[in-house]
Each structure stands twice: as structure tokens, then as C-alpha cells.
Scaffold this active site. Structure first.
Site, PDB file in Angstrom:
ATOM      1  N   CYS A   1       0.839  -1.191   0.000  1.00  0.00           N
ATOM      2  CA  CYS A   1       0.000   0.000   0.000  1.00  0.00           C
ATOM      3  C   CYS A   1       0.882   1.252   0.000  1.00  0.00           C
ATOM      4  O   CYS A   1       1.919   1.294   0.651  1.00  0.00           O
ATOM      5  CB  CYS A   1      -0.940   0.106   1.190  1.00  0.00           C
ATOM      6  SG  CYS A   1      -2.048  -1.284   1.365  1.00  0.00           S
ATOM      7  N   ARG A  13       3.815  -0.028  -4.858  1.00  0.00           N
ATOM      8  CA  ARG A  13       3.608  -0.609  -3.533  1.00  0.00           C
ATOM      9  C   ARG A  13       2.321  -1.415  -3.418  1.00  0.00           C
ATOM     10  O   ARG A  13       2.096  -2.115  -2.433  1.00  0.00           O
ATOM     11  CB  ARG A  13       3.587   0.501  -2.477  1.00  0.00           C
ATOM     12  CG  ARG A  13       4.839   1.323  -2.432  1.00  0.00           C
ATOM     13  CD  ARG A  13       4.730   2.377  -1.361  1.00  0.00           C
ATOM     14  NE  ARG A  13       4.560   1.772  -0.058  1.00  0.00           N
ATOM     15  CZ  ARG A  13       5.559   1.363   0.720  1.00  0.00           C
ATOM     16  NH1 ARG A  13       6.792   1.513   0.334  1.00  0.00           N
ATOM     17  NH2 ARG A  13       5.306   0.829   1.887  1.00  0.00           N
ATOM     18  N   TRP A  29      -2.724  -2.770  -1.634  1.00  0.00           N
ATOM     19  CA  TRP A  29      -2.422  -4.184  -1.842  1.00  0.00           C
ATOM     20  C   TRP A  29      -3.186  -4.889  -0.731  1.00  0.00           C
ATOM     21  O   TRP A  29      -2.844  -4.763   0.449  1.00  0.00           O
ATOM     22  CB  TRP A  29      -0.920  -4.424  -1.723  1.00  0.00           C
ATOM     23  CG  TRP A  29      -0.507  -5.821  -2.063  1.00  0.00           C
ATOM     24  CD1 TRP A  29      -0.200  -6.303  -3.305  1.00  0.00           C
ATOM     25  CD2 TRP A  29      -0.342  -6.916  -1.162  1.00  0.00           C
ATOM     26  NE1 TRP A  29       0.142  -7.632  -3.217  1.00  0.00           N
ATOM     27  CE2 TRP A  29       0.062  -8.033  -1.921  1.00  0.00           C
ATOM     28  CE3 TRP A  29      -0.506  -7.087   0.224  1.00  0.00           C
ATOM     29  CZ2 TRP A  29       0.318  -9.286  -1.356  1.00  0.00           C
ATOM     30  CZ3 TRP A  29      -0.258  -8.327   0.787  1.00  0.00           C
ATOM     31  CH2 TRP A  29       0.150  -9.406  -0.012  1.00  0.00           C
ATOM     32  N   ASN A  52      -1.537   1.867   5.737  1.00  0.00           N
ATOM     33  CA  ASN A  52      -0.676   0.840   5.134  1.00  0.00           C
ATOM     34  C   ASN A  52      -0.222  -0.054   6.278  1.00  0.00           C
ATOM     35  O   ASN A  52       0.441   0.414   7.195  1.00  0.00           O
ATOM     36  CB  ASN A  52       0.523   1.541   4.478  1.00  0.00           C
ATOM     37  CG  ASN A  52       1.627   0.570   4.092  1.00  0.00           C
ATOM     38  OD1 ASN A  52       1.368  -0.603   3.849  1.00  0.00           O
ATOM     39  ND2 ASN A  52       2.846   1.056   4.042  1.00  0.00           N
ATOM     40  N   GLY A  53      -0.622  -1.326   6.242  1.00  0.00           N
ATOM     41  CA  GLY A  53      -0.234  -2.235   7.315  1.00  0.00           C
ATOM     42  C   GLY A  53      -1.376  -3.150   7.712  1.00  0.00           C
ATOM     43  O   GLY A  53      -2.332  -3.319   6.946  1.00  0.00           O
ATOM     44  N   GLU A  62      16.994 -17.454  -9.653  1.00  0.00           N
ATOM     45  CA  GLU A  62      16.573 -16.066  -9.894  1.00  0.00           C
ATOM     46  C   GLU A  62      15.935 -15.925 -11.284  1.00  0.00           C
ATOM     47  O   GLU A  62      14.915 -15.239 -11.440  1.00  0.00           O
ATOM     48  CB  GLU A  62      17.783 -15.137  -9.720  1.00  0.00           C
ATOM     49  CG  GLU A  62      17.555 -13.666 -10.056  1.00  0.00           C
ATOM     50  CD  GLU A  62      16.503 -12.982  -9.206  1.00  0.00           C
ATOM     51  OE1 GLU A  62      15.995 -13.557  -8.239  1.00  0.00           O
ATOM     52  OE2 GLU A  62      16.151 -11.833  -9.562  1.00  0.00           O
ATOM     53  N   LYS A  78      12.116 -14.652 -11.945  1.00  0.00           N
ATOM     54  CA  LYS A  78      11.782 -13.504 -12.803  1.00  0.00           C
ATOM     55  C   LYS A  78      10.699 -13.890 -13.803  1.00  0.00           C
ATOM     56  O   LYS A  78       9.748 -13.144 -14.029  1.00  0.00           O
ATOM     57  CB  LYS A  78      12.998 -12.994 -13.586  1.00  0.00           C
ATOM     58  CG  LYS A  78      14.074 -12.272 -12.835  1.00  0.00           C
ATOM     59  CD  LYS A  78      13.710 -10.877 -12.394  1.00  0.00           C
ATOM     60  CE  LYS A  78      13.065 -10.880 -11.045  1.00  0.00           C
ATOM     61  NZ  LYS A  78      13.862 -10.792  -9.873  1.00  0.00           N
ATOM     62  N   GLU A  86       7.212 -14.463 -12.004  1.00  0.00           N
ATOM     63  CA  GLU A  86       6.498 -13.333 -11.421  1.00  0.00           C
ATOM     64  C   GLU A  86       5.964 -12.346 -12.448  1.00  0.00           C
ATOM     65  O   GLU A  86       4.950 -11.709 -12.196  1.00  0.00           O
ATOM     66  CB  GLU A  86       7.322 -12.622 -10.344  1.00  0.00           C
ATOM     67  CG  GLU A  86       8.575 -11.960 -10.825  1.00  0.00           C
ATOM     68  CD  GLU A  86       9.393 -11.379  -9.681  1.00  0.00           C
ATOM     69  OE1 GLU A  86       8.835 -11.043  -8.640  1.00  0.00           O
ATOM     70  OE2 GLU A  86      10.617 -11.259  -9.859  1.00  0.00           O
ATOM     71  N   HIS A 137      17.731 -36.335 -10.537  1.00  0.00           N
ATOM     72  CA  HIS A 137      17.038 -36.852  -9.363  1.00  0.00           C
ATOM     73  C   HIS A 137      15.555 -36.479  -9.380  1.00  0.00           C
ATOM     74  O   HIS A 137      14.934 -36.386  -8.322  1.00  0.00           O
ATOM     75  CB  HIS A 137      17.711 -36.333  -8.096  1.00  0.00           C
ATOM     76  CG  HIS A 137      19.146 -36.749  -7.991  1.00  0.00           C
ATOM     77  ND1 HIS A 137      19.527 -38.035  -7.740  1.00  0.00           N
ATOM     78  CD2 HIS A 137      20.295 -36.048  -8.178  1.00  0.00           C
ATOM     79  CE1 HIS A 137      20.854 -38.115  -7.740  1.00  0.00           C
ATOM     80  NE2 HIS A 137      21.335 -36.919  -8.013  1.00  0.00           N
ATOM     81  N   LYS A 149       5.803  -4.269  -4.224  1.00  0.00           N
ATOM     82  CA  LYS A 149       7.253  -4.087  -4.183  1.00  0.00           C
ATOM     83  C   LYS A 149       7.852  -4.377  -2.811  1.00  0.00           C
ATOM     84  O   LYS A 149       8.892  -5.005  -2.709  1.00  0.00           O
ATOM     85  CB  LYS A 149       7.590  -2.664  -4.613  1.00  0.00           C
ATOM     86  CG  LYS A 149       9.073  -2.394  -4.750  1.00  0.00           C
ATOM     87  CD  LYS A 149       9.646  -3.090  -5.953  1.00  0.00           C
ATOM     88  CE  LYS A 149      11.144  -2.954  -6.036  1.00  0.00           C
ATOM     89  NZ  LYS A 149      11.716  -4.037  -6.848  1.00  0.00           N
TER      90      LYS A 149
HETATM   91  C1  F6R Z   1      11.377 -10.512  -6.844  1.00  0.00           C
HETATM   92  C2  F6R Z   1      11.244  -9.589  -5.748  1.00  0.00           C
HETATM   93  C3  F6R Z   1      10.978 -10.134  -4.393  1.00  0.00           C
HETATM   94  C4  F6R Z   1      11.848  -9.406  -3.352  1.00  0.00           C
HETATM   95  C5  F6R Z   1      11.454  -9.846  -1.936  1.00  0.00           C
HETATM   96  C6  F6R Z   1      12.360  -9.222  -0.887  1.00  0.00           C
HETATM   97  O1  F6R Z   1      11.654  -9.870  -8.036  1.00  0.00           O
HETATM   98  O2  F6R Z   1      11.335  -8.415  -5.921  1.00  0.00           O
HETATM   99  O3  F6R Z   1      11.191 -11.507  -4.336  1.00  0.00           O
HETATM  100  O4  F6R Z   1      13.178  -9.702  -3.615  1.00  0.00           O
HETATM  101  O5  F6R Z   1      10.132  -9.488  -1.687  1.00  0.00           O
HETATM  102  O6  F6R Z   1      12.285  -7.832  -0.936  1.00  0.00           O
HETATM  103  P1  F6R Z   1      13.385  -6.925  -0.276  1.00  0.00           P
HETATM  104  O7  F6R Z   1      14.639  -7.145  -1.001  1.00  0.00           O
HETATM  105  O8  F6R Z   1      12.856  -5.539  -0.427  1.00  0.00           O
HETATM  106  O9  F6R Z   1      13.491  -7.357   1.155  1.00  0.00           O
END
Ligand code: F6R
Length: 615
Positions: free
Chosen positions: A2, A27, A75, A101-102, A488, A492, A495, A511, A610
């Protein structure tokens, strides 16, 4: 999760809040709303959907006059995303209006108590409970809004950044924070409220970042007064000069923030090196490490806690710390670590990695580690974030604002910072010679230039994306330093394109995952020359003999893998330990192009936000 934004002053609040919501949309973006005070009354409009949906609705629904207002982009936590659950929320009298937010964890008993006193709730949110609790206290005790907010917050359990104002006293906004960020921009007789400074960067360079358990009453002619929520003590405002620039939070000609941020990586990594990696003098200077060198050198082990992409950077760090500095490392998901009674001693060092510095699980893991006496070092991007403040020492990544929800430059700058740390400690421990140290420094310094070359693979990656965009599943394989990159790369793709993808250590394929291989499942293999090359070649042969298609990331000049693979993407040669900084680039581009071709919202993928400030 949020984004919140508010304005009180002499300008029209609406354009400031609307622009601010667009900047904070990373956010959360499942619903949005605005409440404006037009001089007589509150005008409120909210809707399920994105900020641009809200903008259209407002154009049809309300006048946008007024120089006091608050806005929210959501969110969802409590209650599905719909118009009613969107913020802002009114109190029952219609006098108070709030954004939040929370999460208020004890909202159920509070709601029951308020219902027994006649309060009626229209939404499923915890936020509507909070605004009515404030109203109940304010009316019962006949006190000012600020005091009522303070008493209410002492009754709630949870996390919040809130902004609330009262229709009957429209010269102030009351804000508070616990666990969710909140900045107050200080202008001339005007104030801006926001989850981060991006909504007000063109109006002022001065901001106060509220600390946890602080609240502030923001009044037009009387400034900002800050108190501790729990003990009512007065806090002297600390006004910070912002280092943020407008161009950093704009797309700068790119179609998406993600693409801009992928391309920014050479620059971002150079920023993370600046003043620290001094190859000519054969020095790495990191004050957070230097000041605590004894602790690092005497540590029994390093525990790394993080989530998501940051956890993947932690895995790369595990390899490099053990390889170079010979310090045992364990990498933990913060969300597991915090709940599993881990063995932590005063001789452990915990490194917390987080782009946002606000991730709730990582923050909780830090608190647990500290309570058991461990020294906690933070690797964060967002300056002044909760994790940066909570840790005993740290190093910022200096990646600049990362707005695309999928992390890209955060990952590579985290690895850059962690690599510098590993090298510095290796040198201090004598586990590498001074000439090796020098070579590593020169090679690390050359990485941004090599990323520039790796970025030139964009056109070929785009062609490959066209071929495989309709695949339903992908496998990503890597070994050693590039096993975390396989994870990773798969994350990517998942998501932002919603295609199922799994990352595996290449040798583990036999395996289990090998059963999945057929002509419908492409496999992305990281097959750089220095990383267990022959073994990877065997893995590729195993896939080819089962009719699988191979997209290989290879070192420039490669022959053997190129002959076997259906597609090969070349990256420049580098040391094995730094190769993740290069191999990850084509994987970021591949997921980006596939998502764009599938028509997905790259910067705002569904269900994500985010910074994950809730559990
Ligand atoms: C993936 C992504 C998330 C963050 C995770 C941790 O692209 O952005 O997996 O890496 O939510 O976020 P931070 O680094 O802000 O603690």
C-alpha cells in the site's frame, strides 16, 4: 504494501496526490482512492483497479478542489479488492477519514467492542475499525484528534503507517508509523505525506522520516510536532536533505521501469563501488566492515537472512564468502528463520539483505537475531529504511530507486556489495594473497563494462522469447555460483509472465526434474566456461537426448555448448565468482520480453507488491 500520500498547504491537493499515487503504485495496485476537503466537506472517491481507473472515476464523480487531501493505493490484506474495501475509510459520523498501510492484528475484538456500542461497518477492513476506534475515543473523551489517535494506537496490535484528518478541523493531518514507512515533506507553509519521498520530490528536498512508534500532527501554520506514541515524549524533528532526483523515478524513455532498471545496472554497480573499490590502491573501503573487523574475523559463522531475490543474492554470497574468506555461511529464508527457534550465538554475524529495507519477515529475523546477541549487518538499498536502522552496521547498495516490482538492479548491486565484503574479509584473514586480491579488484571493477556488453544480447534474447513465449513450463539449470542465478531466472519469469518455471542445480536434474523433459519444456542452462563446464555439457546432452530444447548462456567464443544448444546467448568472460553479475542479465531480458509479448503488466505483476511489509 500500500502506498499512502497526503497534502496540506496552499496548492490544489488533487494533482499532487494523484501524481503521488502513480509514483507509489509499485507498492500496491489492486484499488485506489482519494479524499479531499473542498473547504466545506470531504469529497471521497475510490475504486477497485489501478490509479488510472480512479482518475477516470474522479473525473465523473467529484470536484477536485481543495488544499487538503489524502490518497491511497492498495495491496489487499483484509478484505478482497473492491470499491468498498478501498481506502480512504470514513468513521461512522463521516467526520474522520483515514488511509492505512499495514495490518491491525487485533481488529476482530476491537470491531466487536465497537459494534456493541452501535458502530456499523461497511467494509471488511481492519482500517475501518481503526478510524472508528479513533472516533469513539475522540468523542468519549472530548479530546483533540492527535490525542485520540495516540490512545487508539496504544490499543492496537500490528503494523501501520496512517494519515487521518477531521472534517470539523481541517487545518491538520495526523500521521503515525509502526513497521510501515512514512515520510513528511517540508515545504513553505505546506506539507506532504507519503510512504516514500517520490511523491513530493519536485516540491521539496527536505523531509522527516518518522521512526517506528512515532506520530506527528502536521498543521499548516504551526509545522510538525512529533511524539512517541507509547510514552508521549516529544521528539525533536530531524529534517533530512533528500538525495533523490526526479529523473531517477521516471521511465526516462523506456517502456517499462523494469527495462530501464535492467539497463541501469552498469551505472548502479559503479555507484555501489564508488569510494569503496579502489583498485589502483588495492583497497576496499567499507566503513561498516572496517569498524567491525574484529567481529567479522572472530565470527564462528555468518548467517544470511533475506526473502525472494535478495535471498538469491544471499546464496551467491554464501559461495563467495566461503570460497574467498573461508567463513562458514548459512543462508536462510527470513520467514522460516524467525519462527524456527534457530541456534544463534553472540559469535554469529547475521547479514540481512533487503532492497526495500522494509520486508516484514527480514525485519523480524533481525530482531530475533539481535535478541540472541548476534551482531547484525544490513545490506539495503533504501536509505533510512527500517532494516537499515534496525541493524548494528551495514552497507547501502546505492542502486537508486527500484520501481519495477521484479527486482533486477537490486540483485546485482547486492551481489556487488557482498563480493566487496567477501574480498575485504578474505584479505584481512589472509585467505587470498595480495596479488590475487588485486586481480579480483580489477576484475570486479570491469564488471559494469562487461554488463554493457551483456546487454547487447537484447536483440537475440528477444528472438528467443518469440520462439518460447507460449511454453507452459521452463526449467532453469546452473551449477556452483550460477545455481542461485538459475533460481533467480526462474523467479523472474514466474512473477512477470505467470509461466511456471523451476530453477535447479544442474546435477540435481537427474534426481527428478528430468522426468519433465520433452519437446514442450525449454531448459535455460547457464553454461559459462569457468563453471563446471564439462559437467554442464553432459547435462545438456542428457536433455537433448530427451528431445528437450536448450537455451544456453555461454561465454563469448564458446564452441561445445553452442553446437549442442538450440540457442546460445554470449556473455563476456569473467571470473567464476563474478559470473552471476553477467549471466543474470540475459535471464532478466528473457523474462521481460516474454512478459511483454504475452501482454502482461511487467512493472505491476498481479498479486505482487514491491515491499512486503506484512507476513
Ligand atoms: C522478486 C522480488 C521479491 C523481493 C522480496 C524481498 O523480483 O522483488 O522476491 O526480492 O520481496 O524484498 P526486499 O529485497 O525488499 O526485502
Amino acid at each position: 504494501m500500500c502506498g499512502i500520500v497526503g497534502y496540506i498547504g496552499h496548492r490544489e491537493a488533487y494533482p499532487i496526490i494523484m501524481k503521488g499515487l502513480k509514483r507509489l503504485e509499485y507498492r500496491g495496485y489492486d484499488s485506489a482512492g482519494i479524499a479531499l476537503f473542498d473547504g466545506k466537506d470531504i469529497k471521497l472517491s475510490k475504486t477497485k483497479g489501478k490509479v488510472e481507473d480512479l482518475e477516470k472515476k474522479i473525473a465523473e464523480e467529484i470536484s477536485t478542489q481543495g488544499s487538503l487531501g489524502i490518497g491511497h493505493t492498495r495491496w489487499a490484506t483484509h478484505g478482497v479488492p473492491n470499491d468498498v474495501n478501498s481506502h480512504p475509510h470514513y468513521s461512522n459520523s463521516g467526520n474522520l477519514v483515514i488511509i492505512h498501510n499495514g495490518i491491525i492484528e487485533n481488529y476482530e475484538p476491537l470491531k466487536q467492542e465497537l459494534e456493541s456500542r452501535g458502530y456499523v461497518f461497511t467494509s471488511d477492513t481492519d482500517t475501518e475499525v481503526l478510524v472508528n476506534l479513533i472516533e469513539e475515543i475522540k468523542n468519549n473523551e472530548d479530546i483533540k484528534l492527535g490525542k485520540a489517535v495516540q490512545i487508539a494506537l496504544n490499543q492496537v496490535v500490528g503494523a501501520y503507517a496512517i494519515a487521518v484528518f477531521d472534517r470539523t478541523k481541517p487545518n491538520e493531518i495526523v500521521v503515525a508509523r509502526l513497521g510501515s514507512p512514512l515520510a513528511i515533506g517540508i515545504g513553505e507553509d505546506e506539507f506532504f505525506i507519503a510512504s516514500d519521498a517520490s511523491p513530493f520530490i519536485e516540491y521539496t528536498n527536505n523531509a522527516i522520516y518518522l521512526k517506528d512508534e512515532e506520530m506527528a500532527v502536521v498543521r499548516v501554520n504551526r509545522g510538525v510536532s512529533i511524539r512517541k506514541i507509547h510514552d508521549d515524549s516529544i521528539v525533536n524533528p530531524y529534517i533530512q536533505e533528500l538525495q533523490l532526483h526526479l529523473e531517477q523515478i521516471e521511465k526516462g524513455g523506456y517502456d517499462h521501469f523494469m527495462l530501464k532498471e535492467i539497463n541501469e545496472q552498469p551505472h548502479a554497480i559503479r555507484d555501489s563501488f564508488r569510494g569503496r573499490l579502489l583498485s589502483n590502491q588495492a583497497i576496499i573501503k567499507m566503513s561498516g566492515v572496517e569498524d567491525n573487523m574484529k567481529k567479522f574475523l572472530n565470527a564462528d559463522r555468518i548467517l544470511i537472512v533475506a526473502c525472494g531475490t535478495s535471498w538469491h543474492a544471499g546464496l551467491v554470497a554464501e559461495y563467495i564468502f566461503e570460497d574467498m574468506a573461508r567463513i562458514p555461511v548459512e543462508v536462510e529464508y527470513a520467514s522460516e528463520f524467525r519462527y524456527r527457534n534457530p541456534v544463534i550465538t553472540e559469535d554469529d554475524i547475521v547479514i540481512a539483505i533487503s532492497q526495500s529495507g522494509e520486508t516484514a519477515d527480514t525485519l523480524a529475523a533481525i530482531k530475533l537475531a539481535k535478541s540472541r546477541g548476534a551482531f547484525v549487518f544490513g545490506v539495503c538499498n533504501v536509505v533510512g529504511s527500517s532494516i537499515a536502522r534496525e541493524t548494528d552496521a551495514g552497507a547501502y547498495t546505492h542502486a537508486g530507486p527500484e520501481i519495477g516490482v521484479a527486482s533486477t538492479k537490486a540483485f546485482t548491486t547486492q551481489i556487488s556489495v557482498l563480493s566487496m565484503m567477501a574480498l575485504r574479509l578474505a584479505r584481512a584473514k589472509g585467505t587470498i594473497t595480495s596479488s590475487e586480491f588485486r586481480q579480483y579488484l580489477y576484475e570486479l571493477e570491469s564488471i559494469p563494462d562487461k554488463i554493457e556488453v551483456a546487454l547487447e544480447s537484447d536483440a537475440i534474447v528477444k528472438q528467443i522469447a518469440e520462439v518460447y513465449k507460449d511454453a507452459k513450463n521452463f526449467l532453469y539449470l546452473g551449477r556452483g555460483y550460477n545455481f542461485p542465478v538459475a533460481l533467480e531466472g526462474a523467479l523472474k519469469l514466474k512473477e512477470i509472465s505467470y509461466i511456471h518455471a523451476e530453477g535447479y542445480p544442474a546435477a540435481e536434474m537427474k534426481h527428478g526434474p528430468i522426468a519433465l523433459i520433452d519437446e514442450h519444456m525449454p531448459t535455460v542452462v547457464i553454461a559459462t566456461r569457468k563453471g563446471h563446464y564439462e559437467k554442464i555439457v553432459s547435462n545438456i546432452q542428457e536433455i537433448k537426448s530427451r528431445k528437450g530444447y536448450i537455451i544456453a548462456i555461454v561465454t563469448k567464443g564458446d564452441v561445445s555448448v553452442k553446437e549442442l544448444a538450440d540457442h546460445a546467448i554470449e556473455i563476456p568472460e569473467t571470473f567464476d565468482c563474478f559470473s552471476p553479475l553477467l549471466t543474470t542479465i540475459p535471464l532478466q531480458l528473457l523474462s521481460y520480453h516474454i512478459a511483454v509479448m504475452l501482454g502482461k503488466n511487467v512493472d505491476q505483476p498481479r498479486n505482487l507488491a514491491k515491499s512486503v511489509t506484512v507476513e
